[in-house]
Design an enzyme around this catalytic site. Structure first.
Site, short mmCIF file in Angstrom:
data_model
loop_
_atom_site.label_atom_id
_atom_site.label_comp_id
_atom_site.label_asym_id
_atom_site.label_seq_id
_atom_site.Cartn_x
_atom_site.Cartn_y
_atom_site.Cartn_z
N LEU A 280 39.14 0.34 -52.10
CA LEU A 280 39.12 1.35 -53.18
C LEU A 280 39.62 0.84 -54.52
O LEU A 280 39.87 1.62 -55.44
CB LEU A 280 39.93 2.58 -52.75
CG LEU A 280 39.40 3.31 -51.51
CD1 LEU A 280 40.23 4.56 -51.24
CD2 LEU A 280 37.93 3.68 -51.67
N LEU B 183 39.19 -2.04 -57.88
CA LEU B 183 38.17 -2.83 -58.57
C LEU B 183 38.36 -4.31 -58.24
O LEU B 183 39.46 -4.86 -58.41
CB LEU B 183 38.28 -2.61 -60.08
CG LEU B 183 37.10 -3.12 -60.91
CD1 LEU B 183 35.83 -2.32 -60.63
CD2 LEU B 183 37.44 -3.10 -62.39
N ILE B 184 37.34 -4.96 -57.73
CA ILE B 184 37.41 -6.41 -57.44
C ILE B 184 37.45 -7.14 -58.78
O ILE B 184 36.60 -6.94 -59.65
CB ILE B 184 36.18 -6.86 -56.64
CG1 ILE B 184 36.16 -6.19 -55.27
CG2 ILE B 184 36.13 -8.38 -56.52
CD1 ILE B 184 37.26 -6.63 -54.33
N ASN C 23 29.20 -4.75 -50.87
CA ASN C 23 29.92 -3.50 -50.69
C ASN C 23 28.99 -2.49 -50.05
O ASN C 23 27.78 -2.51 -50.30
CB ASN C 23 30.41 -2.95 -52.04
CG ASN C 23 31.10 -1.61 -51.89
OD1 ASN C 23 32.06 -1.46 -51.13
ND2 ASN C 23 30.59 -0.58 -52.56
N HIS D 10 28.33 1.57 -49.85
CA HIS D 10 28.69 2.83 -50.53
C HIS D 10 27.97 3.97 -49.82
O HIS D 10 26.80 3.81 -49.45
CB HIS D 10 28.27 2.76 -52.01
CG HIS D 10 28.57 3.99 -52.78
ND1 HIS D 10 29.83 4.28 -53.26
CD2 HIS D 10 27.77 5.04 -53.13
CE1 HIS D 10 29.79 5.44 -53.88
NE2 HIS D 10 28.56 5.93 -53.83
N ASP E 5 29.87 -0.22 -58.30
CA ASP E 5 28.59 0.26 -57.75
C ASP E 5 27.37 -0.02 -58.64
O ASP E 5 26.35 0.65 -58.50
CB ASP E 5 28.67 1.78 -57.50
CG ASP E 5 29.82 2.11 -56.58
OD1 ASP E 5 30.38 3.21 -56.73
OD2 ASP E 5 30.16 1.27 -55.72
N GLU F 69 25.74 3.70 -41.70
CA GLU F 69 26.48 2.58 -42.31
C GLU F 69 26.81 1.51 -41.27
O GLU F 69 26.63 0.30 -41.50
CB GLU F 69 27.78 3.08 -42.93
CG GLU F 69 27.64 3.91 -44.17
CD GLU F 69 29.00 4.29 -44.70
OE1 GLU F 69 29.82 3.40 -44.95
OE2 GLU F 69 29.23 5.51 -44.88
N1 LIG Z 1 34.12 -5.05 -59.11
C1 LIG Z 1 33.83 -4.12 -58.17
N2 LIG Z 1 34.82 -3.66 -57.37
C2 LIG Z 1 34.53 -2.75 -56.39
C3 LIG Z 1 33.22 -2.24 -56.23
C4 LIG Z 1 32.19 -2.75 -57.11
O1 LIG Z 1 30.99 -2.38 -56.99
N3 LIG Z 1 32.54 -3.68 -58.05
N4 LIG Z 1 32.95 -1.28 -55.27
C5 LIG Z 1 34.13 -0.52 -54.82
C6 LIG Z 1 33.86 0.45 -53.71
N5 LIG Z 1 33.56 1.77 -54.29
C7 LIG Z 1 32.34 2.33 -54.02
O2 LIG Z 1 31.54 1.82 -53.21
C8 LIG Z 1 34.51 2.43 -55.10
C9 LIG Z 1 35.86 2.39 -54.74
C10 LIG Z 1 36.80 3.06 -55.53
C11 LIG Z 1 36.41 3.76 -56.67
C12 LIG Z 1 37.44 4.45 -57.52
O3 LIG Z 1 37.10 5.28 -58.35
N6 LIG Z 1 38.73 4.08 -57.31
C13 LIG Z 1 39.84 4.76 -58.02
C14 LIG Z 1 41.17 4.42 -57.36
C15 LIG Z 1 41.19 4.98 -55.93
C16 LIG Z 1 42.56 4.72 -55.27
O4 LIG Z 1 43.25 3.76 -55.69
O5 LIG Z 1 42.87 5.48 -54.32
C17 LIG Z 1 39.89 4.29 -59.48
O6 LIG Z 1 39.52 3.13 -59.78
O7 LIG Z 1 40.38 5.10 -60.28
C18 LIG Z 1 35.08 3.83 -57.01
C19 LIG Z 1 34.12 3.17 -56.23
C20 LIG Z 1 35.25 -1.47 -54.43
N7 LIG Z 1 35.53 -2.33 -55.57
N1 GAR Z 2 32.95 3.93 -52.74
C1 GAR Z 2 33.53 3.30 -51.59
C2 GAR Z 2 33.46 4.24 -50.41
O1 GAR Z 2 33.50 5.45 -50.55
N2 GAR Z 2 33.37 3.64 -49.22
C3 GAR Z 2 33.26 4.45 -48.03
O2 GAR Z 2 34.53 4.62 -47.44
C4 GAR Z 2 34.31 4.87 -46.06
C5 GAR Z 2 35.29 4.02 -45.31
O3 GAR Z 2 35.30 4.48 -44.03
P1 GAR Z 2 36.46 3.94 -43.07
O4 GAR Z 2 37.78 4.27 -43.75
O5 GAR Z 2 36.24 4.66 -41.78
O6 GAR Z 2 36.24 2.44 -42.98
C6 GAR Z 2 32.85 4.49 -45.74
O7 GAR Z 2 32.08 5.66 -45.58
C7 GAR Z 2 32.42 3.76 -46.97
O8 GAR Z 2 31.05 3.95 -47.27
#
Ligand SMILES: Nc1nc2c(c(=O)[nH]1)N[C@@H](CN(C=O)c1ccc(C(=O)N[C@@H](CCC(=O)O)C(=O)O)cc1)CN2
Ligand code: GAR
Length: 182
Positions: free
Chosen positions: A57, A59-60, A74, A76, A117, A146
């Site tokens: 969760l 940002l990479i 990733n 989603h 994303d 998934e």
């Molecule tokens: N550089 C990248 N990093 C990540 C990606 C990506 O595409 N590029 N994908 C995410 C996974 N993801 C959706 O698939 C996703 C995860 C988290 C968030 C988000 O809004 N996070 C919150 C913080 C949440 C927390 O700390 O509990 C935020 O940034 O405010 C959006 C999409 C993984 N990394």
């Molecule tokens: N945007 C990122 C995101 O929402 N990822 C989602 O978190 C769940 C993790 O499930 P888990 O905790 O059972 O592994 C999965 O549904 C995955 O697609």
């Protein structure tokens, strides 16, 4: 078991199997800050070839993306580009899908770039959104797909069956018929 791993199923599983575990980012209450550059060094020393995100969760960082070009995926839980980006994770995604009236949803596997994303889409599967679905019911339907899709895509990655179309779209070559792509 180190207490900070207790809330991460993947880390617990890895620990039980003797697979090295690195927690990143290190929790804020720790003094030693483990940087993205340190993470890259650690991953390269462990000869990591690919990075698969699943429920991660944060940002990479760009340093990791530069070190692993076309090697970070990733998954989603929606049909990107719909219902993706900052703020769209976990149950928030499924609630937004239901509230929108969308009739279909499903998982997307994409390459990771520097924003949430927006990387190249590699694979998707479609599931119906039923009229009286709760977010939990939809989440379970999507998660079932998934778990199958990530295994299929991981196999294609390891078997070098991913090719890139001239316009930059990645394709997966069928194992059964190499002339077929999806
Ligand atoms: N550089 C990248 N990093 C990540 C990606 C990506 O595409 N590029 N994908 C995410 C996974 N993801 C959706 O698939 C996703 C995860 C988290 C968030 C988000 O809004 N996070 C919150 C913080 C949440 C927390 O700390 O509990 C935020 O940034 O405010 C959006 C999409 C993984 N990394
Ligand atoms: N945007 C990122 C995101 O929402 N990822 C989602 O978190 C769940 C993790 O499930 P888990 O905790 O059972 O592994 C999965 O549904 C995955 O697609």
């Amino acid at each position: 078991m180190r207490p900070h791993l207790m809330d991460c199923g993947g880390a617990e599983y890895a620990c039980c199997k003797g697979i090295p575990v690195i927690v990143f980012p290190t929790r804020k209450d720790k003094e030693d800050v483990f940087s993205a550059e340190d993470l890259v060094i650690a991953l390269k020393s462990l000869k990591v070839d690919f990075i698969l995100l699943a429920g991660y969760l944060k940002l990479i960082p760009a340093a990791l993306i530069r070190a692993y070009p076309k090697a970070i995926l990733n998954i989603h839980p929606s049909l990107l580009p719909a219902f993706g980006g900052k703020g769209y994770y976990g149950m928030k995604v499924h609630k937004a899908v239901i509230a929108s009236g969308a009739r279909y949803s499903g998982p997307t596997i994409h390459y990771v770039d520097e924003q949430y994303d927006t990387g190249c889409i590699l694979a998707q599967r479609v599931v119906p959104v039923l009229a009286k679905d709760t977010a939990e019911e939809l989440a379970a339907r999507v998660l079932h797909e998934e778990h199958k899709l990530y295994v299929e895509v991981s196999a294609a990655l390891c078997e070098e069956r991913i090719t890139w179309r001239e316009d930059g779209v990645p394709l997966i070559q069928s194992k059964e018929n190499p002339n077929n792509y999806r």
